[in-house]
Enzyme design. Structure first.
Site, short mmCIF file in Angstrom:
data_model
loop_
_atom_site.label_atom_id
_atom_site.label_comp_id
_atom_site.label_asym_id
_atom_site.label_seq_id
_atom_site.Cartn_x
_atom_site.Cartn_y
_atom_site.Cartn_z
N HIS A 33 0.83 -1.21 0.00
CA HIS A 33 0.00 0.00 0.00
C HIS A 33 0.86 1.25 0.00
CE1 HIS A 33 -4.15 -1.44 0.10
NE2 HIS A 33 -3.68 -2.48 0.78
N GLY A 122 -5.55 -11.74 -4.88
CA GLY A 122 -4.47 -10.80 -4.58
C GLY A 122 -3.18 -11.13 -5.28
N LEU A 123 -3.23 -12.00 -6.30
CA LEU A 123 -2.01 -12.34 -7.04
C LEU A 123 -1.99 -11.65 -8.41
CD1 LEU A 123 -1.69 -16.15 -6.19
CD2 LEU A 123 -0.65 -14.21 -5.01
N GLU A 158 -6.99 0.03 -15.26
CA GLU A 158 -7.43 -0.28 -13.90
C GLU A 158 -8.06 0.95 -13.24
OE1 GLU A 158 -8.00 -3.25 -11.49
OE2 GLU A 158 -6.37 -3.67 -12.87
N ASP A 170 1.57 -3.72 -9.67
CA ASP A 170 1.18 -5.02 -10.23
C ASP A 170 1.51 -5.12 -11.71
OD1 ASP A 170 0.17 -5.16 -7.73
OD2 ASP A 170 -1.94 -5.18 -8.31
C1 GLA Z 1 -3.16 -3.91 -5.17
C2 GLA Z 1 -2.90 -2.75 -6.11
C3 GLA Z 1 -1.44 -2.32 -6.07
C4 GLA Z 1 -0.98 -2.07 -4.64
C5 GLA Z 1 -1.37 -3.24 -3.73
C6 GLA Z 1 -1.09 -2.96 -2.29
O1 GLA Z 1 -2.48 -5.04 -5.59
O2 GLA Z 1 -3.25 -3.09 -7.43
O3 GLA Z 1 -1.26 -1.16 -6.87
O4 GLA Z 1 -1.45 -0.87 -4.15
O5 GLA Z 1 -2.75 -3.56 -3.85
O6 GLA Z 1 0.28 -2.81 -2.08
#
Ligand code: GLA
Length: 383
Positions: A33, A122-123, A158, A170
């Site tokens: 974050h 979350g991947l 996004e 990401d």
């Molecule tokens: C998601 C978002 C990233 C980043 C993470 C937290 O994966 O897409 O940009 O902010 O959360 O680190």
């Protein structure tokens, strides 16, 4: 995967695929974050990903199909697109929309996707599908965009098309990842270093809490907003472009400007997490995995107590790891609110870990987690 996908392509479309592409998912080792606060992050690409086969058609349409989802769509070639609903094909459609802002596309395309990244875990399944689409169009039509431009384009999808105010991490990680390496990325300047990620006697375990979360429905945008509030308050006294320009010492001089305790907690996480990434990069470079592991735990605690993005499921995994003697570090990875945690687990204890975690977690949460032992793989490519 490629041969299977191309065979299915032939079955579905009754003609051959002309080219195929791959883009992985990612885990973030540390630096959570803070990408949208101009901080340092340390992600790496994993060996789970999204594959795409393509071929031209003469029907002036784009056909989106996936082996993972029943929904499919045939969309006429236009000069711009808007999001049509919650379906998966909005991600690649957003990429067409971005490309069309700069280039003309006159050739229809048939597309077939397949992926093995668990969705909503979350991947970065969404960054993976965005980047694979951008990479494929750029290569197939020889559009001349650099890899970084494709990453920035995917991030805009996004943010503007899908509506999540996420940072650059990401898309950058899944495009630029390298086998057995981590990326130390400065999200302000976009300067990066590829560093060795030698985990020696340990393996990188990914623990999927199996708590599904959807970023756009979560509190992600709220956290982004809270950081902007902190920044605006600090800017009454100093001139900052983003929170991560502050060291912990400098922050201590100005934190009195933030009187709301919640906003103060958010800013404290951001600033301390940024320092942890520098320390973690040093620990990795020195081969000091114990220190690296301690920083992972510290990161998790900060995300739990200050940033408040963990929850019962992720905390249960990390609680277990802290008491399990063959794990030296663990933390949530990605946006949080469910999704996955990662752990540095001593090689040889994979089965024992799975079994004991399974019992502990199921008792507390009511259903089982899934453990994957991952490898760090390469980023986007033509295959
Ligand atoms: C998601 C978002 C990233 C980043 C993470 C937290 O994966 O897409 O940009 O902010 O959360 O680190």
């Amino acid at each position: 995967m490629k041969t299977d996908l191309e065979r299915k392509f032939q079955e579905f479309y009754q003609h051959e695929a002309i080219a195929s592409y791959y883009t992985p998912g990612r885990v973030n080792l540390i630096g959570e974050h803070i990408d949208y606060n101009g901080g340092l992050v340390m992600p790496c690409a994993v060996t789970l990903g999204t594959w795409l086969s393509i071929a031209p058609n003469n029907d002036q349409v784009i056909r989106f199909r996936s082996l993972n989802f029943p929904e499919e769509s045939t969309i006429p070639l236009q000069t711009a697109y808007t999001k049509t609903g919650p379906e998966w094909y909005n991600y690649p459609l957003g990429i067409f929309n971005e490309i069309l802002k700069e280039k003309e596309l006159t050739q229809g395309l048939d597309l077939l996707f397949v992926g093995n990244i668990p969705i909503g875990s979350g991947l970065s399944s969404s960054a993976s599908i965005e980047v694979v689409m951008a990479y494929a169009l750029n290569d197939y039509f020889d559009l001349g965009f650099s890899k970084l431009e494709l990453v920035l384009m995917s991030k805009r999808v996004e943010n503007d098309f899908i509506g999540v105010n996420s940072g650059i991490m990401d898309q950058f990680a899944v495009a630029f990842g390298e086998k057995e390496k981590a990326i130390v990325l400065d999200c302000d300047s976009l300067k990066y270093r590829i560093v060795d990620c030698d985990t020696k006697d340990y393996v990188l375990a990914i623990i999927n809490t199996n708590k599904h979360r959807k970023l756009s429905e979560s509190k992600y945008n709220e956290r982004v907003q809270e950081c902007q509030t902190a920044l605006a308050l600090l800017n009454q006294e100093i001139k900052l472009n983003n929170l991560c320009e502050l060291t912990a010492e400098k922050f201590a001089l100005h934190e009195h400007l933030i009187t709301d305790p919640v906003i103060l907690k958010r800013a404290t996480h951001v600033i301390t997490e940024n320092d942890r990434v520098s320390a973690a990069a040093k620990a990795l470079n020195d081969g000091n995995l114990m220190d690296f592991g301690r920083l992972m735990y510290a990161s998790h605690h900060s995300l739990k107590e200050l940033y408040e993005v963990t929850g019962l499921e992720l905390d249960t995994v990390v609680d277990f790891c802290e008491d399990y003697q063959h794990v030296i570090g663990a933390r949530m990875t990605g946006a949080g609110f469910g999704g996955c945690a990662i752990a540095l687990l001593e090689r040889g204890f994979e089965e024992d870990f799975k079994e004991k975690l399974n019992t502990f977690y199921t008792e507390k949460v009511g259903y089982a987690p899934t453990v994957y032992i991952t490898h760090i793989g390469n980023g986007a490519s033509k295959i």
